[in-house]
Write a protein that holds these residues in place. Structure first.
Motif, PDB file in Angstrom:
ATOM      1  N   GLU A  59      51.263 -39.469 113.084  1.00 33.27           N
ATOM      2  CA  GLU A  59      50.938 -40.802 112.570  1.00 33.27           C
ATOM      3  C   GLU A  59      51.161 -41.805 113.696  1.00 33.27           C
ATOM      4  OE1 GLU A  59      53.669 -42.045 109.489  1.00 33.27           O
ATOM      5  OE2 GLU A  59      55.409 -41.794 110.770  1.00 33.27           O
ATOM      6  N   VAL A  60      50.445 -42.913 113.620  1.00 29.27           N
ATOM      7  CA  VAL A  60      50.581 -43.936 114.656  1.00 29.27           C
ATOM      8  C   VAL A  60      51.086 -45.214 113.997  1.00 29.27           C
ATOM      9  CG1 VAL A  60      49.399 -45.171 116.510  1.00 29.27           C
ATOM     10  CG2 VAL A  60      48.560 -42.927 115.800  1.00 29.27           C
ATOM     11  N   ILE A  61      52.137 -45.788 114.543  1.00 23.98           N
ATOM     12  CA  ILE A  61      52.659 -47.055 114.017  1.00 23.98           C
ATOM     13  C   ILE A  61      52.604 -48.068 115.152  1.00 23.98           C
ATOM     14  CG2 ILE A  61      54.623 -48.227 112.944  1.00 23.98           C
ATOM     15  CD1 ILE A  61      55.532 -45.302 112.105  1.00 23.98           C
ATOM     16  N   ILE A  62      51.696 -49.032 115.018  1.00 30.21           N
ATOM     17  CA  ILE A  62      51.588 -50.062 116.054  1.00 30.21           C
ATOM     18  C   ILE A  62      52.374 -51.274 115.574  1.00 30.21           C
ATOM     19  CG2 ILE A  62      49.998 -51.436 117.458  1.00 30.21           C
ATOM     20  CD1 ILE A  62      47.803 -49.447 116.383  1.00 30.21           C
ATOM     21  N   VAL A  63      53.208 -51.803 116.442  1.00 33.73           N
ATOM     22  CA  VAL A  63      53.996 -52.970 116.056  1.00 33.73           C
ATOM     23  C   VAL A  63      53.504 -54.164 116.867  1.00 33.73           C
ATOM     24  CG1 VAL A  63      56.299 -53.909 115.766  1.00 33.73           C
ATOM     25  CG2 VAL A  63      55.947 -51.440 115.632  1.00 33.73           C
ATOM     26  N   ASP A  64      52.789 -55.057 116.194  1.00 39.57           N
ATOM     27  CA  ASP A  64      52.292 -56.255 116.862  1.00 39.57           C
ATOM     28  C   ASP A  64      53.423 -57.282 116.864  1.00 39.57           C
ATOM     29  OD1 ASP A  64      50.916 -58.362 117.875  1.00 39.57           O
ATOM     30  OD2 ASP A  64      49.709 -58.741 116.091  1.00 39.57           O
ATOM     31  N   ASP A  65      54.011 -57.460 118.043  1.00 42.89           N
ATOM     32  CA  ASP A  65      55.205 -58.293 118.174  1.00 42.89           C
ATOM     33  C   ASP A  65      54.804 -59.744 118.449  1.00 42.89           C
ATOM     34  OD1 ASP A  65      57.941 -58.507 118.107  1.00 42.89           O
ATOM     35  OD2 ASP A  65      58.242 -57.967 120.191  1.00 42.89           O
ATOM     36  N   GLU A  66      54.199 -60.357 117.463  1.00 47.74           N
ATOM     37  CA  GLU A  66      53.751 -61.751 117.528  1.00 47.74           C
ATOM     38  C   GLU A  66      52.814 -62.013 118.710  1.00 47.74           C
ATOM     39  OE1 GLU A  66      57.006 -64.530 117.118  1.00 47.74           O
ATOM     40  OE2 GLU A  66      55.651 -66.184 116.658  1.00 47.74           O
ATOM     41  N   SER A  67      51.785 -61.210 118.813  1.00 50.14           N
ATOM     42  CA  SER A  67      50.801 -61.445 119.887  1.00 50.14           C
ATOM     43  C   SER A  67      50.051 -62.727 119.608  1.00 50.14           C
ATOM     44  CB  SER A  67      49.802 -60.280 119.939  1.00 50.14           C
ATOM     45  OG  SER A  67      50.443 -59.100 120.303  1.00 50.14           O
ATOM     46  N   THR A  68      49.764 -63.462 120.686  1.00 52.04           N
ATOM     47  CA  THR A  68      49.008 -64.711 120.512  1.00 52.04           C
ATOM     48  C   THR A  68      47.584 -64.537 121.040  1.00 52.04           C
ATOM     49  OG1 THR A  68      50.000 -65.405 122.591  1.00 52.04           O
ATOM     50  CG2 THR A  68      50.985 -66.281 120.570  1.00 52.04           C
ATOM     51  N   ASP A  69      47.287 -63.357 121.552  1.00 54.09           N
ATOM     52  CA  ASP A  69      45.925 -63.102 122.032  1.00 54.09           C
ATOM     53  C   ASP A  69      45.158 -62.282 120.988  1.00 54.09           C
ATOM     54  OD1 ASP A  69      47.085 -60.655 122.189  1.00 54.09           O
ATOM     55  OD2 ASP A  69      46.736 -60.327 124.319  1.00 54.09           O
ATOM     56  N   LYS A  70      44.182 -61.485 121.422  1.00 54.57           N
ATOM     57  CA  LYS A  70      43.332 -60.774 120.447  1.00 54.57           C
ATOM     58  C   LYS A  70      43.808 -59.350 120.146  1.00 54.57           C
ATOM     59  CE  LYS A  70      39.156 -63.366 121.301  1.00 54.57           C
ATOM     60  NZ  LYS A  70      38.001 -63.437 122.176  1.00 54.57           N
ATOM     61  N   THR A  71      45.058 -59.047 120.461  1.00 54.40           N
ATOM     62  CA  THR A  71      45.565 -57.675 120.240  1.00 54.40           C
ATOM     63  C   THR A  71      45.294 -57.216 118.811  1.00 54.40           C
ATOM     64  OG1 THR A  71      47.288 -58.061 121.856  1.00 54.40           O
ATOM     65  CG2 THR A  71      47.659 -56.256 120.330  1.00 54.40           C
ATOM     66  N   PHE A  72      45.644 -58.019 117.840  1.00 53.93           N
ATOM     67  CA  PHE A  72      45.519 -57.638 116.438  1.00 53.93           C
ATOM     68  C   PHE A  72      44.044 -57.435 116.053  1.00 53.93           C
ATOM     69  CE2 PHE A  72      45.361 -58.640 111.866  1.00 53.93           C
ATOM     70  CZ  PHE A  72      46.249 -57.693 111.399  1.00 53.93           C
ATOM     71  N   GLU A  73      43.180 -58.323 116.526  1.00 58.05           N
ATOM     72  CA  GLU A  73      41.748 -58.219 116.200  1.00 58.05           C
ATOM     73  C   GLU A  73      41.168 -56.925 116.767  1.00 58.05           C
ATOM     74  OE1 GLU A  73      43.290 -60.910 116.996  1.00 58.05           O
ATOM     75  OE2 GLU A  73      42.539 -62.626 115.880  1.00 58.05           O
ATOM     76  N   ILE A  74      41.615 -56.575 117.973  1.00 57.08           N
ATOM     77  CA  ILE A  74      41.093 -55.351 118.610  1.00 57.08           C
ATOM     78  C   ILE A  74      41.538 -54.119 117.813  1.00 57.08           C
ATOM     79  CG2 ILE A  74      41.250 -53.914 120.697  1.00 57.08           C
ATOM     80  CD1 ILE A  74      41.415 -56.646 122.255  1.00 57.08           C
ATOM     81  N   ILE A  75      42.785 -54.122 117.394  1.00 57.10           N
ATOM     82  CA  ILE A  75      43.283 -52.992 116.591  1.00 57.10           C
ATOM     83  C   ILE A  75      42.470 -52.911 115.292  1.00 57.10           C
ATOM     84  CG2 ILE A  75      45.282 -51.999 115.396  1.00 57.10           C
ATOM     85  CD1 ILE A  75      47.072 -53.645 117.323  1.00 57.10           C
ATOM     86  N   ASN A  76      42.255 -54.056 114.693  1.00 56.22           N
ATOM     87  CA  ASN A  76      41.507 -54.118 113.431  1.00 56.22           C
ATOM     88  C   ASN A  76      40.102 -53.551 113.615  1.00 56.22           C
ATOM     89  OD1 ASN A  76      40.908 -54.694 110.801  1.00 56.22           O
ATOM     90  ND2 ASN A  76      40.482 -56.857 111.163  1.00 56.22           N
ATOM     91  N   LYS A  77      39.464 -53.906 114.717  1.00 54.43           N
ATOM     92  CA  LYS A  77      38.101 -53.436 114.986  1.00 54.43           C
ATOM     93  C   LYS A  77      38.092 -51.908 115.119  1.00 54.43           C
ATOM     94  CE  LYS A  77      34.574 -54.208 118.356  1.00 54.43           C
ATOM     95  NZ  LYS A  77      34.407 -54.627 119.728  1.00 54.43           N
ATOM     96  N   LEU A  78      39.155 -51.399 115.722  1.00 53.41           N
ATOM     97  CA  LEU A  78      39.218 -49.963 116.001  1.00 53.41           C
ATOM     98  C   LEU A  78      39.559 -49.130 114.767  1.00 53.41           C
ATOM     99  CD1 LEU A  78      38.742 -48.821 118.809  1.00 53.41           C
ATOM    100  CD2 LEU A  78      41.194 -48.520 119.049  1.00 53.41           C
ATOM    101  N   VAL A  79      40.513 -49.593 113.986  1.00 49.52           N
ATOM    102  CA  VAL A  79      40.966 -48.754 112.867  1.00 49.52           C
ATOM    103  C   VAL A  79      40.588 -49.319 111.499  1.00 49.52           C
ATOM    104  CG1 VAL A  79      42.891 -47.779 114.148  1.00 49.52           C
ATOM    105  CG2 VAL A  79      43.291 -49.751 112.731  1.00 49.52           C
ATOM    106  N   GLY A  80      40.155 -50.577 111.443  1.00 51.64           N
ATOM    107  CA  GLY A  80      39.792 -51.203 110.170  1.00 51.64           C
ATOM    108  C   GLY A  80      41.012 -51.294 109.268  1.00 51.64           C
TER     109      GLY A  80
END
Lengths: 428, 471
Positions: free
Chosen positions: B93-114
């Protein structure tokens, strides 16, 4: 002025410099040789592939004799390269190519050569290659050689003999492995992975291990038994559920769960009350494997167990059989116990039941509507937030309006928040 | 005794100290390199002969939770996550922890895994900071994303991931690391030989700088000829292959690098997860694990280092970034050694206390002062007319050649077991090894001195250095 033994330091410098230059040359020569050997290995494999194709295409043509000669003169390393595709980035052999190669490589002469190397005392890795090749060749008569390797003092020879015996998958090969299982505590994990692919009759030998003095041997043996058909062995299991070691009792539960034997149900129901959390969790999991959705009433009693592992097991079971478990989930949501409420929310979340609840909320059936209101109210009290929000997004515009209207009766503040969020007024 | 007599006696003693230091260090490195070479070759052969399909198809293969902390990683997260999702491993399993990113990190993850937001109980076992929301992957249901507020350093982000990790082994990796498809299976094959005793594992990774990466796969191995990058590649070889493999053989691994490390979850739980009290979390946790090993001696726990190339990570490509990164490394080394000083030559901690720790203190902490002081003294002695030019040059040559010798030994070990770098790139590294004492070593020395100075001032910030965008 002082020179502080400068001559000695210069001499050391000279020695080290010579060492550096020698090392630099050695590195380059070594790399060139390795590259050359790699290319040669690649070329040889390509040659084998071409010869295999020639064998397939030529029938009884003129090149056949030469191809057979070339294939049969391959090395153990090449045999392993072809049989295992371990250098697939270099070259890949499909099943029929592998079979054709094996047919000509595994001549009596080559097999006897492999056995001689495997049994010898020469270079360790050459020996291991031969040991592995015997396994991939399915050399049933090599068991005694591999057994000798298995009990060798050298760890690598022992390990790869074990893997090779595992390739044979025969009763004869299982005997030394089971003997080794008893003596070596380290590789039991690996041994289970190997022996689980062995024929059904192997279970007779494994049962002997369940009578061993060492509880670790007994528990691993039971775990291994779960991979086989247990019909006819239920009495042994019944006896072992009273074992002193909780590890063994837990393994028995695991084993019974996989057995599919309905007669195991009573044993597992009793095990649900065991003193050890490990046994209770294993029994719950096993009952779910055995009875499917019918296990829910029995395991629901463990939902408030003192052990988190047991609760997690029950949670997983509830997620799998949510339609049967929803009565209990609703009860826990209303229980006032914070942990039970949170777990209930997770169960609803993981089982995708939230969408169903929202459908019930906008359904014309008043009873469904009231049930949904109860559940949503319980979820909100338990701190549910983002999941509900996410589930609303799954509906079309008309349904969303109806859902928000339904939520207004439960929690006007939350309904307003979701409404504003959906309209894009709130950005998080 | 006259003043000049006393001075010359003192400088003679100093000369002897420095001389012995360099010779002892060289001999020690030779010993480590030889042990590392033998052990590395053995491990490589083990990997070549291993039956990986058996692990892949087994019902008892150990599943792994992979935790990826990410803070403003928009340039790297896609490759990292793509490489992880493409791993040849049956269950993880993969657990990504977005540590308050202010750039597009979260959007990119969302695009990849939905992703879809979920509600689930989040039980805090470790110090992690405040969690905002949790998401599950739609396209990849084995992916969970935690969005949290920053403030508890990388340790807090990894700890947040640990709170949701379900499996018995946890792999923590950096968001700028790209894994090789076989990384996990190669490592876990070794773990499965002895899961009762192996509690921590690290392996070798190299720099991705200059390479062409597409969707998490290295498509062109065009290694960077930037000397800063090439020196680091050499340093990674020296550190991972030349040193740590040997330490591992004697269960004296001083650090499992945070770029890619696997720990047994029960040990992480027992030890309370990673600590945010230190500048970085990896070295401190390894020391704490050694403490745990010593307290549970009868269990025979082990921390392994393997020579398998598991992936690629981003390294600094200019002097300023390099100093920033190495200064931080030095600081955390100092902090950890100071905190765990009771382990030093303490028989309770076995080989770790008598081999790895003295090496760490003498070479990693004090080494820079030995080197710089010896250079300054020798130069001063020559300028002041105390030393003759022959002695001065002999001493400088000793330092230069010692460094080259140590590097070449490690490169030799490496090329015996790996086919990673081309012949021309290896020749370039050989060439650079002769110049290291005039260039890279001084940059490192400056970083180490700065790190020690900031350690003494009590600075514990985890400053990010500038990383180049990937091509």
């Amino acid at each position: 002025m002082y020179n502080y033994h400068a001559d000695i330091v210069w001499k050391i410098d000279a020695i080290l410099l010579a060492g550096c230059l020698a090392l630099a040359a050695l590195i380059i020569i070594n790399m060139i040789i390795r590259e050359y050997l790699w290319k040669r290995r690649s070329r040889a494999l390509l040659g084998i592939k071409e010869n295999v194709y020639e064998m397939i295409l030529s029938g009884k043509g003129a090149g056949r004799e030469g191809s057979i000669r070339l294939l049969s003169s391959s090395t153990p390393q090449q045999f392993l390269d072809v049989s295992t595709n371990r250098n697939r980035e270099l070259i890949f052999f499909n099943d029929s190519e592998q079979e054709m190669f094996k047919k000509y490589y595994l001549s009596p002469q080559n097999l006897s050569r492999l056995k001689k190397i495997a049994a010898g005392e020469g270079d360790k890795w050459r020996r291991i290659e031969a040991i592995m090749a015997l396994g991939y060749a399915g050399a049933a008569d090599a068991v005694s050689i591999l057994k000798k390797g298995l009990f060798s003092k050298n760890e690598d020879i022992s390990y790869f003999s074990m893997i090779s015996l595992g390739q044979l998958k025969s009763i004869e090969a299982s005997r030394p492995l089971i003997e080794f299982f008893k003596k070596n505590p380290l590789w039991r994990y690996k041994l289970v992975a190997i022996l689980e692919n062995f024929p059904a009759e192997t279970i007779e030998a494994i049962i002997m291990l369940t009578r061993d003095k060492d509880p670790s041997v007994r528990s691993w043996a039971v775990k291994l038994m779960s991979k086989f058909d247990l019909t006819g062995h239920i009495n042994e299991m019944k006896a072992m559920i009273k074992d002193n070691s909780p590890d063994v009792r837990a393994a028995v539960c695991e084993c019974l769960g996989r057995s599919g034997l309905k007669s195991a149900e009573d044993i597992l129901i009793i095990a649900l009350k065991d003193d050890s959390w490990l046994v209770r969790a294993s029994a719950a999991k096993a009952l779910s494997g055995l009875l499917g959705k019918k296990c829910v009433p029995a395991v629901a009693k463990l939902a408030t167990d003192g052990s988190l592992s047991v609760i997690n097991t029950v949670k997983d079971i509830f997620v799998s059989y949510i339609d049967e478990a929803i009565v209990y989930v609703q009860k826990f949501l209303e229980s006032g116990d914070g942990m039970a409420q949170q777990i209930s929310v997770e169960i609803l979340e993981r089982s995708n039941y939230i969408k169903k609840i929202l459908e019930m909320l906008i359904s014309p059936d008043e009873q469904d509507k009231r049930r949904a209101e109860h559940l949503i109210s319980g979820m909100l009290k338990a701190g549910a937030h983002t999941g509900l929000e996410g589930a609303v997004e799954l509906f079309d515009e008309r349904s969303r309006v109806a859902i928000i209207a339904g939520m207004e009766k439960i929690d006007p503040g939350f309904a307003e928040y979701i409404d504003r969020k959906m309209k894009g007024d709130i950005n998080e | 005794m006259t003043l000049s007599g006393a001075f010359s006696a003192m400088s003679y003693v100093l000369f002897l100290v420095f001389f012995v230091y360099f010779i002892a260090l060289t001999l020690f490195y030779i010993l480590l390199a030889v042990i590392g070479l033998v052990e590395g070759m053995r491990r490589s052969r083990q990997s070549e002969e291993e039956n990986y399909p058996l692990i892949f198809l087994s019902t008892v293969t150990i599943p792994v939770s992979i935790v990826i902390p990410a803070h403003n990683e928009e340039d790297w997260i896609e490759d990292c996550l793509s490489s992880v999702l493409a791993l040849n491993y049956p269950k993880f399993e993969v657990i990504i922890v977005d540590d308050e990113s202010t750039d597009k990190t979260f959007e990119i993850i969302n695009k990849l895994v939905g992703m879809r937001p979920i509600d689930m109980p989040y039980i805090k076992h470790y110090r992690d900071g405040k969690v905002r929301s949790i998401y599950k992957g739609i396209k990849h249901p084995n992916v969970t994303v935690i969005r949290k507020f920053a403030g508890v350093k990388k340790a807090g982000a990894v700890n947040a991931g640990l709170n949701l990790a379900s499996y018995d082994y946890v792999c923590s990796m950096d968001a700028d690391t790209v894994l090789e498809p076989d990384a996990l299976i190669k490592i876990m094959a070794q773990v499965e030989k002895d899961p009762d005793r192996i509690i921590g594992i690290g392996s070798y990774f190299s720099l991705v700088n200059g390479l062409k990466v597409k969707k998490g796969r290295v498509v062109e191995k065009s290694f960077s000829y930037n000397p800063i990058v090439a020196y680091q590649n050499m340093e990674y070889i020296r550190s991972f292959i030349g040193n740590r493999i040997a330490w591992s053989k004697y269960n004296a691994m001083p650090i499992v690098a945070g770029g890619f490390s696997i720990w047994r979850k029960d040990v992480l739980y027992e030890l309370g997860g990673f600590s945010a009290e230190f500048t970085c979390e990896d070295i401190e946790f390894t020391f704490r694990a050694h403490d745990y090993i010593a307290k549970n001696k009868e269990k025979g726990y082990r921390i392994l280092m393997l020579p398998y190339h598991v992936g690629w990570t981003e390294g600094p490509s200019d002097v300023v970034s390099l100093i920033s990164q190495r200064e931080r490394w030095q600081r955390v080394t100092d902090e950890t050694i100071w905190h765990y000083k009771y382990m030093f030559c303490n028989p309770r901690f076995g080989g770790f206390a008598f081999l790895a720790l003295p090496y760490f203190v003498i070479y990693e902490v004090l080494g820079v002062f030995f080197e710089v002081t010896s250079i300054i003294l020798v130069a001063a002695g020559w300028i002041a007319g105390i030393l003759d030019v022959k002695t001065f040059l002999a001493f400088v040559a000793l330092m230069v050649i010692t460094q080259s010798f140590v590097s070449l030994l490690s490169i030799f070990s490496f090329t015996r077991t790996h086919r990673l770098f081309s012949v021309s790139y290896t020749c370039y590294m050989i060439f650079l090894s002769f110049l290291e004492s005039f260039s890279y070593r001084w940059i490192n020395a400056a970083a180490k001195i700065l790190g020690t100075f900031r350690f003494m001032k009590g600075v514990k910030t985890h400053d990010k250095y500038k990383r180049e965008k990937r091509s």
